[in-house]
Design an enzyme around this catalytic site. Structure first.
Site, PDB file in Angstrom:
ATOM      1  N   ASP A 110      28.926  59.665  38.109  1.00 42.87           N
ATOM      2  CA  ASP A 110      27.916  58.107  36.769  1.00 42.87           C
ATOM      3  C   ASP A 110      26.878  58.922  35.895  1.00 42.87           C
ATOM      4  O   ASP A 110      26.358  59.486  36.168  1.00 42.87           O
ATOM      5  CB  ASP A 110      27.749  57.118  37.684  1.00 42.87           C
ATOM      6  CG  ASP A 110      27.453  55.981  36.738  1.00 42.87           C
ATOM      7  OD1 ASP A 110      27.358  55.127  36.183  1.00 42.87           O
ATOM      8  OD2 ASP A 110      26.912  55.046  37.948  1.00 42.87           O
ATOM      9  N   GLU A 143      25.755  60.274  30.135  1.00 40.87           N
ATOM     10  CA  GLU A 143      25.585  60.317  28.829  1.00 40.87           C
ATOM     11  C   GLU A 143      24.540  61.568  28.128  1.00 40.87           C
ATOM     12  O   GLU A 143      24.474  62.568  27.678  1.00 40.87           O
ATOM     13  CB  GLU A 143      24.683  59.230  28.387  1.00 40.87           C
ATOM     14  CG  GLU A 143      25.015  58.570  28.731  1.00 40.87           C
ATOM     15  CD  GLU A 143      25.839  57.250  30.304  1.00 40.87           C
ATOM     16  OE1 GLU A 143      27.192  57.143  29.759  1.00 40.87           O
ATOM     17  OE2 GLU A 143      24.926  57.906  30.484  1.00 40.87           O
ATOM     18  N   ASP A 203      29.224  49.223  31.541  1.00 39.54           N
ATOM     19  CA  ASP A 203      28.348  47.910  31.811  1.00 39.54           C
ATOM     20  C   ASP A 203      28.801  46.900  31.357  1.00 39.54           C
ATOM     21  O   ASP A 203      27.840  46.384  31.199  1.00 39.54           O
ATOM     22  CB  ASP A 203      27.178  48.249  32.061  1.00 39.54           C
ATOM     23  CG  ASP A 203      26.897  49.491  33.480  1.00 39.54           C
ATOM     24  OD1 ASP A 203      27.919  49.206  34.387  1.00 39.54           O
ATOM     25  OD2 ASP A 203      25.799  49.933  33.237  1.00 39.54           O
TER      26      ASP A 203
END
Length: 798
Positions: free
Chosen positions: A413, A416, A481
């Site tokens: 997770d 980026e 999300d």
């Protein structure tokens, strides 16, 4: 004649290239053209007859041959050459590159039809930042490669966004960044990929990692631009004769997705998050009590800490909450449930592993070599330098230890990365040079670790961010999300279809939506019904409202259960799609224009799609919707899998919407495999195979191939391909099933033939008459079959 040809080129292309760039000389270095101009050198070569690469190296710079995306070798592919005083032309049977010497111009063609050309080609200019990334892309100037494009073509690509299928008219930042709670429009998300795909069936892939922009004709001047802060001025032009061919060629260039473990196609139990071993065990037990199939449980960050903030980077079991973690994992494995723990690349200064990370020098640094630290939501942090050998080894050892504890996969997770200041330095370059490839290289280290230490296990690698070619590392991407609203649901088809075109065919969403505390059972059910026809079926959300069907209202739970059971019954079909993707790159979710590439209306359509080749799916994306307008592609007739109502190809119909399911149709005349619903895929036996056929006398023959293996072994030695054919001849329907294995593992089950207007005279299997049932009202024929050898022939006398 030369003047006429030249004027035709100018008319087609609109503009010549940079007027300051003049041709000097050229030479051939083997199969590569090296062409010198006033301001730099071009290197041009073919990978094969449908892929070419062009690099420009400005004077004073050295050619950088490192690509993070490309794995295909050039292999000195042959081509034809034509040279004279006016131009140089390199040409394969499919792709042509013509260099006009004066005024200088590079033109690309597919089967002698011009597709694009360099306009100004490479140049530098003052940086004009997009508002979205003003604080992220902070540079005085940028480097640009500019092209002329056709005035009518639609443009796709640029990664995961919600903009509408045709992304022409947008200037897009190439800076991977989360968009928390997005809905009907998202200009910047977790996957920003430097690729542009044209409705004319060509791609341009900009083979450069640093951050920048893609401009898809935002000024309406028929201009395509790639803009970057630094790096390679290299791009590949890829062409295809069909959409399938185009994507196959791109994934040949950047790598194919390995076949995932079969259990990954099942249902996931997931939320943010399970706080304890007790909670995780009770959740899985409730799935079992409710007889709702489930194959995996995902553990969010509470597995390594009690609090959301201050614990990230511990990356070891928090025994207070998970006292017998290893036994829990083992118990789940025995039940057929895989455990997948979350990991992040951030080591907080408050983490148990902070000093170890500092001592072992595995963190990104500042300009003088100290660990680079900064604040973000979870605390004061450093970030693992995965480009440094020591950083890779250290991080992999975390995964190796978890794998030895029995966990079934990896969740990466915030890759980026979530926050990655430009001042940070890594072994691979500055933060801005490696920002967009961080998730890509993270997946690479996990994938290669499994290859080295667990070579027989197919890795499951769930990642929130990646780059061109990330699919070859088995990356399973998701759409971030998304808000838990109808608006959030509305863009999910577009995201998945776009990413499938760009090689990342397992893009999916947090089913039910992630962000917010919206309790809307209708939305939840519709999202899960859509998820049946997604590459991954994974309800996931913030814990304010349960994401698991077992904790929803009886109404929602029962409908969700039906959706999940349909998902499991389709396992033979879905697994075959996964296999096909691993061989060809063709996505599991496909735009409707795959069926009708010349239908202009379908080029921008994303309210429906094809699931594989033979299912037509139209999700419900509005509350209380009672009707839905459906377009049925013209090359086949289609049948509603629930009502068995037949629809003619090429027609548009307004149909009534049912609560229990979304509009789903199957192609007539082809065999579709199903299996019995099981609690987990561990209980699945691929010898049990039912076949459904929606009879259509216009389909005189068909052929489909289905793939079977043991499900979780990357060294599988004995996979099975089952070829199923139909033929209508002399008032008889013939069905043949042939396995590539001898002796075969055998198949048995029931054959269902729908839309049969009259009771057949007889059914013969391998020449022997068998009993059958015919329902006159339902117009349905059913009979049992047993396939004991590697081939079986069925004759139905109509």
């Amino acid at each position: 004649m030369k003047k006429i040809i030249f004027l035709l080129f100018l008319t087609t292309l609109g503009y010549s290239q940079n007027t300051n760039r003049e041709y000097f000389t050229h030479s051939w270095k083997g199969y590569r053209l090296e062409l010198k101009t006033t301001d730099g050198t071009y290197f041009i070569q073919f990978f094969n007859d449908k892929i070419a690469e062009t690099s420009f190296v400005p004077n004073g710079e050295k050619f950088n041959s490192q690509s993070h995306a490309v794995v295909l070798k050039t292999n000195n592919h042959p081509f034809k050459i034509e040279e004279n005083a006016d131009f140089i032309e390199m040409k394969t049977n499919e792709l042509g590159i013509k260099i006009i010497k004066s005024p200088f111009q590079i033109i690309y063609s597919h089967q002698d039809k011009t597709i694009l050309s360099e306009k100004l080609g490479y140049f530098k200019r003052k940086h004009e930042p997009l508002e979205k990334v003003k604080g992220n892309i902070v540079y005085d100037s940028t480097e640009v490669i500019q092209f002329n494009i056709n005035s009518t073509e639609k443009l796709y690509g640029g990664g995961a966004r919600v903009l509408g299928m045709n992304r022409r008219g947008n200037r897009l930042a190439l800076y991977n960044r989360a968009d928390y709670g997005y809905e009907t429009r998202s200009e910047l998300m977790n996957f920003t990929i430097p690729i542009v795909i044209s409705s004319q069936k060509y791609m341009v892939h900009f083979d450069n990692a640093p951050i920048g922009y893609l401009d898809l004709d935002s000024k309406k001047e028929n201009v395509l631009e790639y803009e970057t802060i630094s790096g390679r001025k290299t791009y590949q032009v890829i062409v295809g004769n069909t959409w399938e061919d185009l994507i196959h060629n791109y994934t040949e260039l950047t790598g194919k997705q390995p076949l995932p473990p079969r259990w990954a196609l099942g249902n996931f139990s997931s939320r943010f998050g399970y706080h304890s071993e007790t909670e995780a065990r009770k959740t899985i037990q409730k799935f079992k009590e409710e007889n709702i199939p489930v194959d995996a449980i995902i553990l969010d960050l509470y597995w390594f800490g009690k609090e959301v903030q201050g614990t990230m980077g511990n990356l070891e079991v928090y025994r207070d909450s998970f006292p017998t973690f290893e036994k829990m994992v083992d118990d789940f494995n025995k039940m057929g449930i895989k455990t997948i723990p979350i990991t992040e690349p951030f080591i907080l200064t408050t983490s148990k592993k902070w000093q170890e990370a500092v001592d072992k020098k595995i963190l990104a640094t500042d300009s003088i070599g100290n660990p680079f630290t900064y604040d973000f939501y979870f605390g004061n942090t450093g970030i693992i330098d995965i480009f440094r050998i020591d950083g890779k080894k250290w991080f992999w050892n975390i995964y190796k230890e978890l794998a030895n504890k029995g966990v079934g996969g990896v969740w990466g997770d915030l890759g980026e990365p979530e926050v990655f200041p430009a001042a940070a330095r890594t072994f691979g370059g500055t933060a801005d040079e490696v920002h967009n490839i961080y998730g890509h290289n993270w997946a690479k280290l996990v994938f290669e670790g499994y290859q080295n230490n667990f070579p027989t296990q197919r890795p499951f690698i769930l990642m929130r961010s990646g780059y061109s070619g990330s699919q070859r590392y088995g990356m399973i991407p998701w759409s971030g999300d998304v808000n838990r609203t109808w608006g959030g649901l509305s863009g999910q088809v577009e995201i998945s279809l776009q990413m499938g075109l760009q090689g990342l065919a397992y893009m999916h969403s947090d089913l039910g939506g992630f962000a917010g505390a919206n309790l809307d059972d209708e939305l939840y059910v519709r999202w899960l019904q859509y998820g049946v026809f997604n590459p991954i079926f994974r309800p996931h959300a913030q814990s304010d409202v349960a994401s698991e069907p077992i904790f929803r209202s009886d109404w929602a739970k029962n409908l969700a259960k039906k959706a999940i059971e349909l998902r499991y019954s389709m396992l033979p079909y879905n697994y075959s799609l996964a296999y096909e993707n691993s061989q060809t790159g063709i996505p599991l979710m496909r735009p409707l224009f795959f069926e009708e590439p010349d239908n202009e209306a379908l080029l921008t359509k994303a309210d429906g799609y094809l699931w594989g080749k033979d299912f037509l799916v139209f999700p419900i994306m509005e509350a209380n919707q009672t009707t839905k307008e459906i377009y049925f592609p013209k090359n086949s007739n289609w049948t509603d899998i629930y009502s068995t109502k037949k629809y003619n190809g090429g027609s548009t119909e307004k149909i009534n919407v049912a609560t229990a399911h979304i509009p789903t149709f199957v192609r007539n005349g082809v065999l579709i495999p199903y299996t019995k619903v099981v609690q987990t895929t561990q209980n699945y036996e691929h010898s049990n195979l039912d076949l459904h056929l929606y009879f259509d006398e216009k389909v005189t023959s068909s052929e489909r191939q289905f793939y079977f293996d043991e499900g979780d072994n990357s060294k599988e030695n004995n996979p099975e391909l089952l070829t199923c054919e139909t033929e209508i001849e002399k008032k008889s329907l013939f069905i043949s099933m042939e396995s590539n294995l001898f002796p075969s593992k055998g198949k048995k089950g029931m054959i269902h033939i729908f839309l049969l207007s009259k009771k057949p005279k007889s059914v013969l299997i391998d020449g022997i008459k068998v009993k059958f049932q015919y329902d006159k009202i339902a117009k349905k024929l059913t009979f049992d079959y047993v396939m004991t050898s590697n081939k079986s022939n069925i004759k139905i006398k109509l």
